[in-house]
Motif scaffolding. Sequence first.
Motif, PDB file in Angstrom:
ATOM      1  N   HIS A 253      -1.531  -2.186  54.664  1.00  9.63           N
ATOM      2  CA  HIS A 253      -2.425  -1.124  54.188  1.00  9.63           C
ATOM      3  C   HIS A 253      -2.089  -0.767  52.741  1.00  9.63           C
ATOM      4  N   LYS A 254      -0.792  -0.687  52.443  1.00 10.71           N
ATOM      5  CA  LYS A 254      -0.349  -0.363  51.084  1.00 10.71           C
ATOM      6  C   LYS A 254      -0.793  -1.455  50.109  1.00 10.71           C
ATOM      7  N   GLN A 255      -0.689  -2.719  50.549  1.00  7.35           N
ATOM      8  CA  GLN A 255      -1.063  -3.831  49.679  1.00  7.35           C
ATOM      9  C   GLN A 255      -2.564  -3.906  49.461  1.00  7.35           C
ATOM     10  N   ILE A 256      -3.317  -3.583  50.486  1.00  9.47           N
ATOM     11  CA  ILE A 256      -4.766  -3.718  50.378  1.00  9.47           C
ATOM     12  C   ILE A 256      -5.408  -2.482  49.735  1.00  9.47           C
ATOM     13  N   SER A 257      -4.696  -1.355  49.738  1.00  9.95           N
ATOM     14  CA  SER A 257      -5.261  -0.120  49.179  1.00  9.95           C
ATOM     15  C   SER A 257      -5.715  -0.263  47.726  1.00  9.95           C
ATOM     16  N   PRO A 258      -4.903  -0.832  46.834  1.00  6.02           N
ATOM     17  CA  PRO A 258      -5.383  -0.977  45.449  1.00  6.02           C
ATOM     18  C   PRO A 258      -6.649  -1.845  45.366  1.00  6.02           C
ATOM     19  N   GLU A 259      -6.684  -2.877  46.171  1.00  3.06           N
ATOM     20  CA  GLU A 259      -7.861  -3.751  46.178  1.00  3.06           C
ATOM     21  C   GLU A 259      -9.085  -2.980  46.673  1.00  3.06           C
ATOM     22  N   LEU A 260      -8.877  -2.175  47.713  1.00  6.43           N
ATOM     23  CA  LEU A 260      -9.982  -1.377  48.235  1.00  6.43           C
ATOM     24  C   LEU A 260     -10.448  -0.334  47.210  1.00  6.43           C
ATOM     25  N   GLU A 261      -9.476   0.257  46.520  1.00  3.00           N
ATOM     26  CA  GLU A 261      -9.830   1.219  45.473  1.00  3.00           C
ATOM     27  C   GLU A 261     -10.616   0.529  44.356  1.00  3.00           C
ATOM     28  N   ASP A 262     -10.206  -0.682  44.017  1.00  2.00           N
ATOM     29  CA  ASP A 262     -10.907  -1.463  42.996  1.00  2.00           C
ATOM     30  C   ASP A 262     -12.343  -1.746  43.453  1.00  2.00           C
ATOM     31  N   TYR A 263     -12.499  -2.121  44.738  1.00  2.00           N
ATOM     32  CA  TYR A 263     -13.841  -2.343  45.277  1.00  2.00           C
ATOM     33  C   TYR A 263     -14.668  -1.065  45.200  1.00  2.00           C
ATOM     34  N   ASP A 264     -14.045   0.063  45.518  1.00  2.00           N
ATOM     35  CA  ASP A 264     -14.753   1.348  45.427  1.00  2.00           C
ATOM     36  C   ASP A 264     -15.275   1.572  44.004  1.00  2.00           C
ATOM     37  N   LYS A 265     -14.407   1.319  43.035  1.00  2.00           N
ATOM     38  CA  LYS A 265     -14.801   1.517  41.633  1.00  2.00           C
ATOM     39  C   LYS A 265     -15.928   0.574  41.251  1.00  2.00           C
ATOM     40  N   LYS A 266     -15.812  -0.681  41.658  1.00  2.00           N
ATOM     41  CA  LYS A 266     -16.846  -1.665  41.328  1.00  2.00           C
ATOM     42  C   LYS A 266     -18.173  -1.306  41.994  1.00  2.00           C
ATOM     43  N   ILE A 267     -18.107  -0.857  43.223  1.00  2.00           N
ATOM     44  CA  ILE A 267     -19.325  -0.461  43.938  1.00  2.00           C
ATOM     45  C   ILE A 267     -19.958   0.753  43.265  1.00  2.00           C
ATOM     46  N   ALA A 268     -19.114   1.715  42.877  1.00  2.00           N
ATOM     47  CA  ALA A 268     -19.629   2.904  42.190  1.00  2.00           C
ATOM     48  C   ALA A 268     -20.288   2.509  40.868  1.00  2.00           C
ATOM     49  N   LEU A 269     -19.664   1.597  40.136  1.00  2.00           N
ATOM     50  CA  LEU A 269     -20.208   1.127  38.875  1.00  2.00           C
ATOM     51  C   LEU A 269     -21.535   0.400  39.094  1.00  2.00           C
ATOM     52  N   LEU A 270     -21.596  -0.449  40.084  1.00  2.00           N
ATOM     53  CA  LEU A 270     -22.836  -1.156  40.401  1.00  2.00           C
ATOM     54  C   LEU A 270     -23.935  -0.173  40.812  1.00  2.00           C
ATOM     55  N   HIS A 271     -23.528   0.833  41.565  1.00  2.00           N
ATOM     56  CA  HIS A 271     -24.489   1.851  41.987  1.00  2.00           C
ATOM     57  C   HIS A 271     -25.051   2.592  40.763  1.00  2.00           C
ATOM     58  N   LYS A 272     -24.175   2.926  39.827  1.00  2.00           N
ATOM     59  CA  LYS A 272     -24.629   3.594  38.603  1.00  2.00           C
ATOM     60  C   LYS A 272     -25.575   2.692  37.812  1.00  2.00           C
ATOM     61  N   GLU A 273     -25.169   1.431  37.677  1.00  2.00           N
ATOM     62  CA  GLU A 273     -26.008   0.478  36.937  1.00  2.00           C
ATOM     63  C   GLU A 273     -27.358   0.317  37.620  1.00  2.00           C
ATOM     64  N   TYR A 274     -27.372   0.272  38.914  1.00  3.46           N
ATOM     65  CA  TYR A 274     -28.620   0.158  39.664  1.00  3.46           C
ATOM     66  C   TYR A 274     -29.483   1.394  39.449  1.00  3.46           C
ATOM     67  N   ALA A 275     -28.850   2.548  39.488  1.00  2.98           N
ATOM     68  CA  ALA A 275     -29.585   3.805  39.289  1.00  2.98           C
ATOM     69  C   ALA A 275     -30.190   3.876  37.887  1.00  2.98           C
ATOM     70  N   VAL A 276     -29.429   3.403  36.917  1.00  6.77           N
ATOM     71  CA  VAL A 276     -29.931   3.400  35.520  1.00  6.77           C
ATOM     72  C   VAL A 276     -31.119   2.462  35.395  1.00  6.77           C
ATOM     73  N   ARG A 277     -31.018   1.299  36.015  1.00 11.79           N
ATOM     74  CA  ARG A 277     -32.102   0.314  35.928  1.00 11.79           C
ATOM     75  C   ARG A 277     -33.360   0.796  36.630  1.00 11.79           C
ATOM     76  N   ARG A 278     -33.188   1.564  37.678  1.00  7.22           N
ATOM     77  CA  ARG A 278     -34.354   2.067  38.410  1.00  7.22           C
ATOM     78  C   ARG A 278     -35.116   3.110  37.630  1.00  7.22           C
ATOM     79  N   GLN A 279     -34.423   3.726  36.671  1.00  3.70           N
ATOM     80  CA  GLN A 279     -35.073   4.794  35.887  1.00  3.70           C
ATOM     81  C   GLN A 279     -35.921   4.205  34.841  1.00  3.70           C
TER      82      GLN A 279
END
Length: 109
Positions: free
Chosen positions: A83-109
């Motif tokens: 869990h400790k080893q995968i946590s940073p990777e999961l956090e990175d995925y969270d950040k990437k997903i949030a960034l993609l979500h923002k980019e998607y939201a910007v493109r939709r506007q």
Amino acid sequence: MLIDEVKKDVKKQFFEQVETLDNQLEKKNKNFYRLRKSIGNRLKSQPKAFADQLKLQNKEFENLQVSLAKQLEDLEKSFREQHKQISPELEDYDKKIALLHKEYAVRRQ
């Protein structure tokens, strides 16, 4: 969603391993008590020999309990490490997903 799936998989594996160890311990407990009862009946006619056998079985049972407790402890430690080893990777995925979500939201506007 991917993070939740990974978390679920890790938790599922951990609980399956714990359940397997628990089932093994339960089977050993049942065998031990069955043996103990059988030996107890024989002790009435052969006290010394069976008392020694019972002591040996008790020692083996105690060793098994210690061994299974150690396995469970190691399994929990392994789970925490995974869990400790995968946590940073999961956090990175969270950040990437949030960034993609923002980019998607910007493109939709």
